[in-house]
Write an enzyme that holds these catalytic residues in place. Structure first.
Site, mmCIF file in Angstrom:
data_model
loop_
_atom_site.group_PDB
_atom_site.id
_atom_site.type_symbol
_atom_site.label_atom_id
_atom_site.label_comp_id
_atom_site.label_asym_id
_atom_site.label_seq_id
_atom_site.Cartn_x
_atom_site.Cartn_y
_atom_site.Cartn_z
ATOM 1 N N GLN A 131 48.526 -17.202 21.001
ATOM 2 C CA GLN A 131 47.188 -17.523 20.097
ATOM 3 C C GLN A 131 46.141 -18.382 20.920
ATOM 4 O OE1 GLN A 131 46.282 -15.763 17.726
ATOM 5 N NE2 GLN A 131 44.442 -16.362 16.999
ATOM 6 N N ASP A 141 48.539 -8.291 23.642
ATOM 7 C CA ASP A 141 47.112 -8.539 23.449
ATOM 8 C C ASP A 141 46.263 -7.970 24.519
ATOM 9 O OD1 ASP A 141 46.399 -10.468 21.539
ATOM 10 O OD2 ASP A 141 46.993 -12.162 22.392
ATOM 11 N N LYS A 149 48.630 -12.319 10.937
ATOM 12 C CA LYS A 149 49.290 -11.157 11.936
ATOM 13 C C LYS A 149 50.648 -11.311 11.528
ATOM 14 C CE LYS A 149 46.366 -12.158 15.632
ATOM 15 N NZ LYS A 149 45.920 -12.740 17.036
HETATM 16 N N1 L34 Z 1 45.887 -14.429 22.028
HETATM 17 N N2 L34 Z 1 44.112 -15.269 20.721
HETATM 18 C C1 L34 Z 1 44.833 -14.192 21.016
HETATM 19 N N3 L34 Z 1 44.740 -12.971 20.655
HETATM 20 C C2 L34 Z 1 43.609 -12.799 19.586
HETATM 21 O O1 L34 Z 1 43.485 -11.453 19.215
HETATM 22 C C3 L34 Z 1 42.844 -13.754 19.175
HETATM 23 N N4 L34 Z 1 41.993 -13.583 18.064
HETATM 24 C C4 L34 Z 1 40.891 -14.259 18.343
HETATM 25 C C5 L34 Z 1 41.148 -15.515 18.393
HETATM 26 N N5 L34 Z 1 42.331 -16.064 19.573
HETATM 27 C C6 L34 Z 1 43.092 -14.917 19.714
HETATM 28 C C7 L34 Z 1 42.159 -13.102 16.934
HETATM 29 O O2 L34 Z 1 43.428 -12.991 16.361
HETATM 30 C C8 L34 Z 1 39.987 -14.031 17.200
HETATM 31 N N6 L34 Z 1 40.942 -13.441 16.213
HETATM 32 C C9 L34 Z 1 40.876 -12.962 14.718
HETATM 33 C C10 L34 Z 1 41.866 -12.313 14.062
HETATM 34 C C11 L34 Z 1 41.862 -12.255 12.457
HETATM 35 C C12 L34 Z 1 40.590 -12.450 12.145
HETATM 36 C C13 L34 Z 1 39.490 -12.914 12.904
HETATM 37 C C14 L34 Z 1 39.725 -13.463 14.206
HETATM 38 C C15 L34 Z 1 40.543 -12.200 10.649
HETATM 39 O O3 L34 Z 1 41.486 -11.920 9.913
HETATM 40 N N7 L34 Z 1 39.507 -12.389 9.857
HETATM 41 C C16 L34 Z 1 39.319 -12.322 8.704
HETATM 42 C C17 L34 Z 1 38.839 -13.522 7.752
HETATM 43 C C18 L34 Z 1 40.032 -14.444 8.271
HETATM 44 C C19 L34 Z 1 39.713 -16.021 7.630
HETATM 45 O O4 L34 Z 1 39.756 -16.148 6.291
HETATM 46 O O5 L34 Z 1 39.151 -16.902 8.190
HETATM 47 C C20 L34 Z 1 37.959 -11.431 8.386
HETATM 48 O O6 L34 Z 1 37.937 -10.533 7.510
HETATM 49 O O7 L34 Z 1 37.136 -11.337 9.298
#
Ligand code: L34
Length: 291
Positions: free
Chosen positions: A96, A119, A52
């Site tokens: 988060q 959020d 982020k």
């Molecule tokens: N407050 N908590 C708050 N806001 C959110 O919007 C989240 N979330 C979820 C968990 N807790 C939170 C996220 O940010 C899930 N989440 C999230 C954000 C980004 C990614 C996955 C979940 C992401 O970037 N995924 C990548 C892979 C990242 C890795 O290597 O682990 C993808 O390509 O899916």
């Protein structure tokens, strides 16, 4: 089968956001400022928050990461929230999740000023979303709607089955897909852990959105030929084939299910990157005022 490339779309949206930030700055306005609060050192949360912050840099936002140890008290976190609410330099912020067990997530989320709640988790914003008023949409569901839009996937009149009823994904997802609009207008079924005949339900889906948090739960026998499958799950499972010692899988058994789909999101590179850009979109709106 066509892969829905969330990573590619995220790059495109970020370019659009960067252009918008440049216009703001050219008009003598300051860039949007996002703060991310991270409590503890859950490795997945660290990755997501780092992504982020990096995304903010890419589009020219100001960002601040605030880190606290897992043993901070609820009172201390509420004091941080209170400070952020009053800090006029901060347009939007997130805490988060998950939080350590001794801190009430509900209490913390309720304390966030709804105007800064990028959020979209505060009941004020949830209520606005449900009634169709301008609101910060929760990032993951908004990112999924954006993907359906950008791929011009027909949704009107289709049967959308959502598996999972969490406050942050399943429930708002069902609301957004059932709203009026060219990229919504679905008939929605919301399934959860008490649903009987889950397989039969899933098999009826033209659009299947899976957000229950169980690795590779959805198998080929649960998916109709030609369905659109959106995989929200993300799990680290042990693997001896990768340097990190783990690999990422979703809630869908991708290898098995993909050949049956008209469209499918991969994990990683599907929904995750879109969650991040939706947060950026909300932060820009927080800077400009919701329209
Ligand atoms: N407050 N908590 C708050 N806001 C959110 O919007 C989240 N979330 C979820 C968990 N807790 C939170 C996220 O940010 C899930 N989440 C999230 C954000 C980004 C990614 C996955 C979940 C992401 O970037 N995924 C990548 C892979 C990242 C890795 O290597 O682990 C993808 O390509 O899916």
């Amino acid at each position: 089968m066509e892969l829905i490339d969330g990573k590619k779309i995220a790059v495109k949206v970020k370019q659009e956001l960067a252009d918008e930030v440049n216009r703001l700055k050219a008009n003598g306005e300051r860039a949007p400022h996002l703060v991310a609060v991270l409590v503890g050192n859950d490795p997945a949360s660290e990755t997501y928050v780092a992504s982020k912050v990096k995304a903010c840099q890419e589009v020219g936002f100001k960002s601040t990461e605030m880190r606290y140890s897992a043993d901070m008290t609820e009172e201390q976190l509420l004091a941080v929230v209170d400070r952020l609410n009053r800090d006029t330099d901060v347009d939007g912020y997130i805490v988060q999740l998950p939080l350590p067990a001794h801190i009430s997530e509900e209490k913390v989320l309720m304390a966030i000023n709804p105007d800064k709640d990028v959020d979209g988790f505060h009941p004020c914003n949830v209520g606005k979303m449900v009634t169709g008023l301008p609101a910060y949409l929760p990032a993951t569901p908004a990112g999924i709607v954006e993907l359906l839009k950008r791929y011009d996937i027909p949704t009107q009149g289709k049967h959308c089955v959502v598996i999972g009823r969490s406050n942050i994904v399943g429930t708002p997802m069902a609301v957004l897909m059932s709203r009026k609009g060219r990229h919504a207008d679905c008939t929605v079924t919301l399934c959860h852990s008490r649903t009987q005949n889950l397989k039969e339900m899933a098999l009826q889906a033209d659009i299947l959105i899976v957000a229950l948090g169980k690795p590779q739960f959805v198998t080929a026998d649960m998916v109709k030929e030609g369905a659109v499958v959106i995989d929200v799950g993300i799990h680290r499972i042990a693997s001896d084939k990768t340097k990190s010692g783990f690999r990422l899988v979703g809630d869908v058994d991708f290898e098995q299910v993909a050949p049956k789909c008209s469209y499918i999101t991969p994990v990683p590179g599907g929904v995750g990157p879109m969650t991040i850009v939706s947060l950026l979109q909300n932060t820009l709106e927080a800077r400009k005022g919701l329209s």
